[in-house]
Design a protein around this motif. Structure first.
Motif, PDB file in Angstrom:
ATOM      1  N   SER A   1      22.430  -2.366   8.595  1.00 24.07           N
ATOM      2  CA  SER A   1      21.664  -3.555   9.008  1.00 24.07           C
ATOM      3  C   SER A   1      22.055  -4.041  10.409  1.00 24.07           C
ATOM      4  N   ASN A   2      23.102  -3.501  10.994  1.00 32.50           N
ATOM      5  CA  ASN A   2      23.469  -3.903  12.358  1.00 32.50           C
ATOM      6  C   ASN A   2      22.745  -3.064  13.427  1.00 32.50           C
ATOM      7  N   TYR A   3      22.015  -2.040  12.996  1.00 31.06           N
ATOM      8  CA  TYR A   3      21.460  -1.097  13.974  1.00 31.06           C
ATOM      9  C   TYR A   3      20.418  -1.744  14.892  1.00 31.06           C
ATOM     10  N   ASP A   4      19.527  -2.586  14.338  1.00 29.97           N
ATOM     11  CA  ASP A   4      18.466  -3.178  15.164  1.00 29.97           C
ATOM     12  C   ASP A   4      19.063  -4.023  16.290  1.00 29.97           C
ATOM     13  N   ARG A   5      20.102  -4.796  15.942  1.00 29.97           N
ATOM     14  CA  ARG A   5      20.734  -5.627  16.981  1.00 29.97           C
ATOM     15  C   ARG A   5      21.426  -4.745  18.033  1.00 29.97           C
ATOM     16  N   LEU A   6      22.006  -3.649  17.584  1.00 33.49           N
ATOM     17  CA  LEU A   6      22.644  -2.729  18.537  1.00 33.49           C
ATOM     18  C   LEU A   6      21.613  -2.158  19.517  1.00 33.49           C
ATOM     19  N   ARG A   7      20.451  -1.808  18.997  1.00 36.44           N
ATOM     20  CA  ARG A   7      19.400  -1.255  19.872  1.00 36.44           C
ATOM     21  C   ARG A   7      18.936  -2.285  20.887  1.00 36.44           C
ATOM     22  N   GLU A   8      18.827  -3.506  20.420  1.00 30.10           N
ATOM     23  CA  GLU A   8      18.366  -4.574  21.311  1.00 30.10           C
ATOM     24  C   GLU A   8      19.391  -4.779  22.445  1.00 30.10           C
ATOM     25  N   ILE A   9      20.676  -4.734  22.107  1.00 32.39           N
ATOM     26  CA  ILE A   9      21.724  -4.911  23.130  1.00 32.39           C
ATOM     27  C   ILE A   9      21.780  -3.686  24.052  1.00 32.39           C
ATOM     28  N   LYS A  10      21.576  -2.500  23.452  1.00 31.60           N
ATOM     29  CA  LYS A  10      21.524  -1.274  24.272  1.00 31.60           C
ATOM     30  C   LYS A  10      20.386  -1.396  25.296  1.00 31.60           C
ATOM     31  N   ASN A  11      19.258  -1.912  24.867  1.00 29.58           N
ATOM     32  CA  ASN A  11      18.114  -2.076  25.767  1.00 29.58           C
ATOM     33  C   ASN A  11      18.431  -2.998  26.938  1.00 29.58           C
ATOM     34  N   ARG A  12      19.286  -3.980  26.681  1.00 23.68           N
ATOM     35  CA  ARG A  12      19.633  -4.908  27.765  1.00 23.68           C
ATOM     36  C   ARG A  12      20.663  -4.312  28.712  1.00 23.68           C
ATOM     37  N   TYR A  13      21.653  -3.594  28.168  1.00 25.10           N
ATOM     38  CA  TYR A  13      22.772  -3.140  29.010  1.00 25.10           C
ATOM     39  C   TYR A  13      22.629  -1.716  29.526  1.00 25.10           C
ATOM     40  N   ASP A  14      21.868  -0.891  28.789  1.00 24.11           N
ATOM     41  CA  ASP A  14      21.748   0.510  29.229  1.00 24.11           C
ATOM     42  C   ASP A  14      20.376   1.067  28.838  1.00 24.11           C
ATOM     43  N   PRO A  15      19.299   0.471  29.394  1.00 25.76           N
ATOM     44  CA  PRO A  15      17.942   0.864  28.959  1.00 25.76           C
ATOM     45  C   PRO A  15      17.624   2.323  29.269  1.00 25.76           C
ATOM     46  N   LYS A  16      18.291   2.895  30.277  1.00 29.17           N
ATOM     47  CA  LYS A  16      17.997   4.305  30.628  1.00 29.17           C
ATOM     48  C   LYS A  16      18.928   5.268  29.908  1.00 29.17           C
ATOM     49  N   ASN A  17      19.761   4.759  29.043  1.00 31.84           N
ATOM     50  CA  ASN A  17      20.672   5.604  28.251  1.00 31.84           C
ATOM     51  C   ASN A  17      21.582   6.479  29.122  1.00 31.84           C
ATOM     52  N   VAL A  18      22.125   5.842  30.162  1.00 31.95           N
ATOM     53  CA  VAL A  18      23.093   6.546  31.021  1.00 31.95           C
ATOM     54  C   VAL A  18      24.271   7.013  30.163  1.00 31.95           C
ATOM     55  N   PHE A  19      24.688   6.131  29.226  1.00 34.05           N
ATOM     56  CA  PHE A  19      25.819   6.464  28.345  1.00 34.05           C
ATOM     57  C   PHE A  19      25.264   7.013  27.028  1.00 34.05           C
ATOM     58  N   HIS A  20      24.943   8.300  27.038  1.00 33.84           N
ATOM     59  CA  HIS A  20      24.348   8.880  25.822  1.00 33.84           C
ATOM     60  C   HIS A  20      25.229   9.953  25.183  1.00 33.84           C
ATOM     61  N   LEU A  21      26.336  10.299  25.852  1.00 34.46           N
ATOM     62  CA  LEU A  21      27.232  11.281  25.234  1.00 34.46           C
ATOM     63  C   LEU A  21      28.205  10.547  24.325  1.00 34.46           C
ATOM     64  N   ASN A  22      27.713  10.271  23.130  1.00 39.89           N
ATOM     65  CA  ASN A  22      28.435   9.490  22.111  1.00 39.89           C
ATOM     66  C   ASN A  22      27.581   9.592  20.838  1.00 39.89           C
ATOM     67  N   GLN A  23      27.933   8.868  19.788  1.00 34.76           N
ATOM     68  CA  GLN A  23      27.028   8.787  18.636  1.00 34.76           C
ATOM     69  C   GLN A  23      25.954   7.817  19.097  1.00 34.76           C
ATOM     70  N   ASN A  24      24.868   8.371  19.591  1.00 36.99           N
ATOM     71  CA  ASN A  24      23.985   7.607  20.471  1.00 36.99           C
ATOM     72  C   ASN A  24      23.042   6.626  19.781  1.00 36.99           C
ATOM     73  N   ILE A  25      23.091   5.390  20.286  1.00 38.07           N
ATOM     74  CA  ILE A  25      22.146   4.345  19.879  1.00 38.07           C
ATOM     75  C   ILE A  25      21.035   4.403  20.915  1.00 38.07           C
ATOM     76  N   LYS A  26      19.877   4.884  20.493  1.00 40.46           N
ATOM     77  CA  LYS A  26      18.817   5.138  21.483  1.00 40.46           C
ATOM     78  C   LYS A  26      18.115   3.835  21.846  1.00 40.46           C
ATOM     79  N   PRO A  27      17.945   3.568  23.165  1.00 41.18           N
ATOM     80  CA  PRO A  27      17.276   2.328  23.557  1.00 41.18           C
ATOM     81  C   PRO A  27      15.799   2.350  23.132  1.00 41.18           C
TER      82      PRO A  27
END
Ligand SMILES: Cc1cc2nc3c(=O)[nH]c(=O)nc-3n(C[C@H](O)[C@H](O)[C@H](O)COP(=O)(O)OP(=O)(O)OC[C@H]3O[C@@H](n4cnc5c(N)ncnc54)[C@H](O)[C@@H]3O)c2cc1C
Length: 460
Positions: A434-460
């Motif tokens: 249930s935390n995933y939607d909020r994580l995506r929203e924060i990812k969209n604000r801080y890294d919308p282009k997914n510069v940091f994608h070499l990880n267990q990736n939360i896709k913007p």
């Protein structure tokens, strides 16, 4: 040498204080080794930073040249995302400093520090914070995914004791995050891994621990596994939180307190850790001896830093490793049967199944308090397949996958991202629940282009 490598060296050397290592240059081969020997990646440049200011030029260079960026703490993550192919690796192996403020009981930790670096600096003052059980693991990756170990029952996960971080964003901006400063970002990085930026400093809360604690092992024959595991799950239900006991099912290493004819045979090992008053320890562990007829035991007072290194010889870098993991709220009969079945057919002498006990302080944190949300998990099961020869890949990986599927019906929802392999990208949303939607929203604000994608990736 590739054009990218030469360009990186030429452009970056004037702009940063760290070292730019490129293929065919000295130090490169050594720097591209990480814990899991199954990973064989060749970055265009590995940049060994020496200060936080080295990071923004690297992010800019990677973006301008369309290159991937990876971040290396101590390179222990099983998925191997510390390295990239043909991109830029931000390597923190030269930034390992730990500063302790004894009065405030705080530690300020650089992102290349290992657990040993942190433990040694804090234990000099009789202080510690919960981290993992293998001293060569990196604080950075461990913390950003969650972090648990011997002190977790009493003091919580590593992230439960993280007070603030300094970070560099995808825009190359330096910012801080804490409960009061960029609080959303601080929520996200406590479990959300390296998805949101590059951490250049961690601040932790410390607690009085040791410097001597009571710890050791008791080892039972595998034939008694059902009875041992049964008694174990009953015992830990009411055990005090400064007592932690895990279970390891594996072939016996040549431990000096075990008879020679037991070496190499399947056994059930109970590693025990007690951080309370030493006089209490013997009383508390006495019932373990009645779990079965042990092959042997070795218990005693020892420095906390020594116990933190006790499993290092079994977890050295350079072997081939493949992991699968589940969380459990309880260990029912069917789960135990499945564990015993697969521990009875280990595909190599180094494979093991371990059950980590995290019941206690972590369960008292609300699941929405931060990105890591598995607050009902009381046990973490890790199927650790480990072997030396690539010819055994299929057999050893197959065993882990088969066991993972067989035990899945008894597991609770979610997964610990720090134990996930590179192929488990489709498990990421489930891992955060249930935390995933909020994580995506924060990812969209801080890294919308997914510069940091070499990880267990939360896709913007
Ligand atoms: C032998 C062994 C024992 C372990 N034992 C435990 C244990 O007891 N408890 C436990 O909880 N876990 C344990 N782990 C799992 C461990 O927590 C993860 O593997 C963790 O990711 C390792 O961190 P690292 O810095 O060494 O990894 P790395 O591979 O260097 O980094 C992992 C990822 O973290 C991110 N990252 C790293 N540094 C930064 C940074 N500065 N800023 C932003 N992102 C960053 C990147 O996405 C990177 O790919 C163990 C692992 C191993 C191999």
């Amino acid at each position: 040498m590739t054009t990218q490598s030469l360009k990186a060296r030429e452009e970056l050397e004037g702009r940063i204080k760290g070292n730019v290592l490129i293929p065919e240059g000295s130090g490169y081969e050594e720097a591209r080794q990480i814990w899991n020997a199954m990973i064989d990646r060749r970055p265009a440049a590995i940049v060994q930073c020496v200060e936080a200011d080295d990071v923004p030029p690297l992010i800019r260079f990677a973006k301008e040249n369309g290159l991937e960026l990876s971040i290396r703490g101590a390179g222990h993550n099983i998925a191997g995302n510390a390295l990239c192919d043909n991109g830029i690796t931000i390597d923190f192996s030269r930034m390992k400093n730990v500063r302790v403020d004894v009065g405030k009981k705080r530690a300020y930790v650089e992102p290349g520090a290992t657990l040993a670096d942190l433990d040694e600096a804090t234990q000099a003052h009789g202080l510690a914070t919960p981290v993992g059980i293998n001293s060569t693991t990196g604080i950075a990756g461990l913390t950003l995914g969650g972090g648990f170990g011997w002190l977790t029952r009493k003091y919580g996960m590593t992230i439960d004791n993280l007070l603030s971080v300094d970070m560099i964003t995808a825009e190359g901006e330096k910012i801080g995050a804490s409960e009061t400063d960029n609080a959303d970002l601080f929520w996200a990085i406590r479990g959300g891994g390296g998805n949101f930026g590059v951490v250049t400093q961690f601040e932790f809360q410390l607690f009085p621990v040791g410097p001597e604690i009571f710890a050791g092992l008791i080892v039972f024959p595998f034939i008694q596994a059902k009875q041992i595991l049964n008694k174990y799950r009953q015992f830990v239900e009411s055990a005090p939180e400064d007592l932690n006991i895990w279970v390891v099912l594996r072939k016996a290493p040549p431990l000096p307190f075990l008879p020679a004819n037991v070496h190499g045979k399947e056994v059930v090992v109970l590693p025990v850790f007690y951080s309370g008053a030493a006089a209490e320890a013997e009383k508390l562990i006495a019932p373990l001896r009645a779990f079965g007829k042990a092959h042997g035991e070795h218990f005693g007072a020892q420095p906390y830093v020594a116990w933190q290194k006790a499993f290092d010889p079994l977890l050295t870098p350079g072997a081939r490793n493949y992991w699968k993991s589940h969380n459990f709220t309880g260990l029912g009969d069917a789960a135990l049967n499945s564990i015993i079945e697969f521990a009875g057919r280990l595909p190599s002498p180094q494979c093991e199944i371990f059950i980590g006990l995290i019941a206690g302080a972590p369960n008292r944190v609300p699941p929405g308090a931060m990105a890591y949300g598995h607050r009902d998990a009381r046990f973490v099961l890790n199927v650790h397949s480990r072997w030396e020869d690539a010819k055994e890949d299929q057999k050893c990986i197959g065993w882990a996958r088969e066991f993972f599927r067989a035990s899945e019906p008894y597991a609770s929802a979610g997964a610990y991202v720090n134990f996930m392999t590179a192929e488990e990208g489709d498990r990421v949303a489930a891992a955060y629940g249930s935390n995933y939607d909020r994580l995506r929203e924060i990812k969209n604000r801080y890294d919308p282009k997914n510069v940091f994608h070499l990880n267990q990736n939360i896709k913007p």
